[in-house]
Every structure is written in C-alpha cells, then in structure tokens.
Design an enzyme around this catalytic site. Sequence first.
Site, mmCIF file in Angstrom:
data_model
loop_
_atom_site.group_PDB
_atom_site.id
_atom_site.type_symbol
_atom_site.label_atom_id
_atom_site.label_comp_id
_atom_site.label_asym_id
_atom_site.label_seq_id
_atom_site.Cartn_x
_atom_site.Cartn_y
_atom_site.Cartn_z
ATOM 1 N N GLU A 84 0.831 -1.207 0.000
ATOM 2 C CA GLU A 84 0.000 0.000 0.000
ATOM 3 C C GLU A 84 0.866 1.258 0.000
ATOM 4 O OE1 GLU A 84 -0.277 -2.621 2.008
ATOM 5 O OE2 GLU A 84 -2.362 -3.038 2.543
ATOM 6 N N HIS A 128 -25.447 7.863 20.578
ATOM 7 C CA HIS A 128 -26.585 7.910 19.649
ATOM 8 C C HIS A 128 -26.442 6.854 18.566
ATOM 9 C CE1 HIS A 128 -28.046 11.600 21.535
ATOM 10 N NE2 HIS A 128 -26.761 11.808 21.762
#
Length: 551
Positions: free
Chosen positions: A216, A387
């Site tokens: 990479e 949340h």
Amino acid sequence: MIADFARTAVAPALAALEAHRVEIGHRRIVELFADDPARAQTFRAQLGDLTFDYSKQRATGATLAHLFNLARAAHLEIRRDALFSGEAVNLTEKRAAMHMALRDFTGGPALVEGRDVTADVLVERAKMLTFAKQVREGALRGSTGERFTDVVNIGIGGSDLGPAMAARALSPYRGDGPRTHFVSNVDGADLADTLKNLDLARTLFIVSSKTFTTQETMTNAASARARVAARLGEKAVGDHFAAVSTKLDLVGQFGVKPERVFGFWDWVGGRYSLWSSIGLALAISIGPKHFEDFLRGGADADKHFAQSPMEENIPVLMGLLGVWHRNVWGHGSQAVIPYDQRLARFPAWLQQLDMESNGKCVTREGEPVVMATAPVIWGEPGTNGQHAFFQMLHQGTDVVPVDFLIAAQPSDADARHHDLLFANCLAQSEALMTGRTLNEAQAALSAQGLSESEIARLAPHKVFPGDRPSSTFLYRKLDPRTLGRLLALYEHKVFVQSVIWNVNAFDQWGVELGKEMCSKLAPVVGDASASLDGLAPATAALIAQRRELMG
Ligand code: F6P
C-alpha cells in the site's frame, strides 16, 4: 479442553478465579459500593494527574488478590524485567521489543541484547527533530522556494495509525506549523482525495515504512512521486520527499536525499514505532518541544510500570481486569470511548496495538493456546457513540466492558460544552452500572400517569440490566505528556495480557497469508486476459463477474 488447560502454569490461579466468580457472581457492582464506602477512593490508581478509576468494575479486594496470584503464576514481574532489559522477547523474530529506549530520558544505558542504544536513539531523534523544526520554520522549502504548508504522511498500520491519531489528538499544539494529512489505503481515493485541495509546490511527503516494501505504502508513494514529477519536474522530487524506515538501502533507490532519511531499528515493532522517527509527521505538526513532552509522558508510564507494586500499577490492573473479563466472564469485546473528539482515531490505534499484538492462537512455544486471547477492541468518541451503539451496551444481550477517557479541562475554551461532555461521560458509566429494575421502570411510568395496561406493555422495554463494568481515565488535559502516558499505559497493558496468555505480543504472522495471496492474485486481477484456471472457485467466479461488470 480442561485437560489442556490444566497443563498451563496459570491453571490453578485461573481455577481459583473461576471459583471466586461463582462466589461473588451474584453480587451487583452497586452492592460492592454499599459494602465498602471507601471504594470510590480506593479502587483507583494514579500516574501524575492521571487517575485510573476501576471502582465500577465487578471486582472486590479478593478478586484483585486472585488476579495478582495469576500474574505471579505467569511470572509477570520476571517477564516485565526481561522486556525492560532488552532481551530478545520477540522469540519468533529473535528481537528485543525495546520501544521504551526511544523515550528514555535517564541518560541510559538502554540495552538491546546487551548493547547500549542510547547514543543511536539520541542522534536519530536530534536529526529528526531538527528537520521538523526546519520544516515548521520554513528553513526547508519546496523546489519553487515556497514554504511547506502541508505535510502528507504515506504509511499504513503502525506507520500511520499512531502519527495520525496523535496529530489529531494534539492539533491544538500545531500553532502556525503545516497541516498534516495521512494517506494509508491502497484505494486510490485516499491519495486523490487528500491531494485534491493541496498545492504540490507547498507539500512535503513523508514515506513512512519500517520495511519499505509494504504494498500500500509503496503504491501510494510511487503515485505521489509521479504527481510531483509531473507537476514540478523530476528534479523536484528530492525537495518534496522525506522517508522513515529501517531499510535505508531501499529508501535510497526511491530517490530521497540521504539527509532526509530517518532511521529506526528492528527492535522497534511497527505498532510501537510512533516514538521513533515514525513520529516525524507528529513532530512537524506539534514541534520538537511538544514532541519531547509526548516522549516524556511515555517515559512516565514506563517508570510507573517498571517500578510500581502491582496494587498501584495501572497497566497491571488494566491487563488483569481485562483477563478477568475475557477468561473468567467470557466477554468477547472491549469498548474504548474517549469523550474527546480529537481522540477519534484512538480506538483504531488501539485496535492494531491490542489485536495485532495479542490476537494469537499459539503460545510463545508454538503450542495451541488453551484460553481466549485478544478480545475485539472497538469504539468511537462519546457523545457520538451514545446515539449509535450505546443502546446495545445498555440493553444488549452481551456485556461489553468499557474504558472511558475524559479530560478535566477542555482543550478549547468553551467550558459549557466541556461540562456537558463531562456530565455525559459520568452519566453513561453510572447508568451502565446501576441499570433500572422493572419496579423502577413501572414507578417511572406510573408517575407519568400511564394506565396499568400501558405500564405493563412498556415497562419491560425500559428495564436496564445494569451491572455492566467500566473503568474511567480522568486527566487534567489532553496535552502531549498526557497522551504519551495514555499510549504507553495501553502498550504495557497489552504486554501484561500477553504474559498471562503466554503469547508473543511482538510478532504478527497473521497478516502474512492474505498479503501472499494478494501478490499472486494482483497480476491476474490486473490482466483481463489472464487465465483463471487453478484459482479457488469462489475467487475465480468473483474475478469473472468483475470482468463482466467492467465490460
Ligand atoms: O500489517 C502488518 C504490518 O506489518 C504492521 O505490523 C505494520 O505496522 C504495517 O504492516 C506497516 O508496515 P511497514 O511500516 O513496514 O510499512
């Protein structure tokens, strides 16, 4: 399984812990507070202004005594001393794991397999920090004579996660230094999106790779190099690239000027390398003084881990409580929730540290491991997580132990926001512990004036089992020294667990197989006419389908 297990040195201590769990398992954490009014003051340990509060763990004094016995049975102190004395504790790779030498301010000696590395470390650090200072101050400039306004670190794993996480965490310390960016994914979108709004004439690239062969990083580095050459000319490449590696010969071939190459050593594991020249992007971002403060924080944690008795030793307590969760209670994951938006990448950094180190199924001797090792580490900053996945933490069927992290003082001046953040953090850990009974839920609904039938319908949904364990780190402020302390405490916690599980925390063979397969597949994927014969059927079918989709 039991027979295998009985062969281990820690078996009697673990069996005693198991019996202890049966003894205290019915007791709720809130009852432990009722039994021991001083618990909030005594179930905590200190490192400077950093408090590790583990009072909301399902553990008593007897639990801790059993856990310390387990640590003794695993020879934790002997193994810790071997680590600090620079022995080749990474048995498969025959290397020391002496990242502590990178943050040692005692003047040494810091021995690695008998050799004092203090001078090497100081020379390389000074070279790296001088470069960082020159970039920050504009003494080093790009090929057109412009100051560097942006620095792009190209690396992956330990050559990305640490600097990226820390640069974000310490962004208030950037002052008027360059912005830092981090490109890691071989997905070209990562580089393209990062460079979209950058002026290459004012951009410095740092290619960070311990091995300088990682696919990479090398792919991204080559693409970045091509862009610089196309935009500013081939000669400009030397002015716009620096590199950090242990493989200096390979770096030379890439075309980086020798004075812009920063080394480190094979006794520094990738995921422990932020403290080395791999921290260059961070050092440019926050400047040499703050970088040294960060190192000093790591040194504080080293001293604490090496010298504190087990009862006061934060990494020992963290590690053993983790073993209690994993091996005695069977909890398969561990959440880490920093109540600090700038620590957003902390869970990702910790995932590599913990799961790449201890996600092993053979012992140091190559035998099958007979107990569960690394749990899944995951998390997101609070309050956002509240949340999203906190529903599961509060009412899901699995118990997930949580580490909460919070600063007393905000990094930004807005005290009102920080008060709310702080209150949320405490409320969540308390709610996880206390829960809400059916009676309490019914009473609350009744107080709202609901009918009997509505109360009966809704109340079960409003019950919280509670008794869900957590620890809380509280510190004055997320400054460089505190971040250094936190990271090194977690590093040592991972080591403690590796000792109990008797795995080598410092190798990572598990990443190899996929890499090898990819190197064989890449030419087939990249050539639409290449034969698919001999490939695994599922792989061949998906490549064929991709070819069809690509037309
Ligand atoms: O994914 C495996 C790994 O070897 C990590 O341990 C390491 O941090 C990462 O790849 C990057 O390696 P390098 O710094 O050699 O490019």
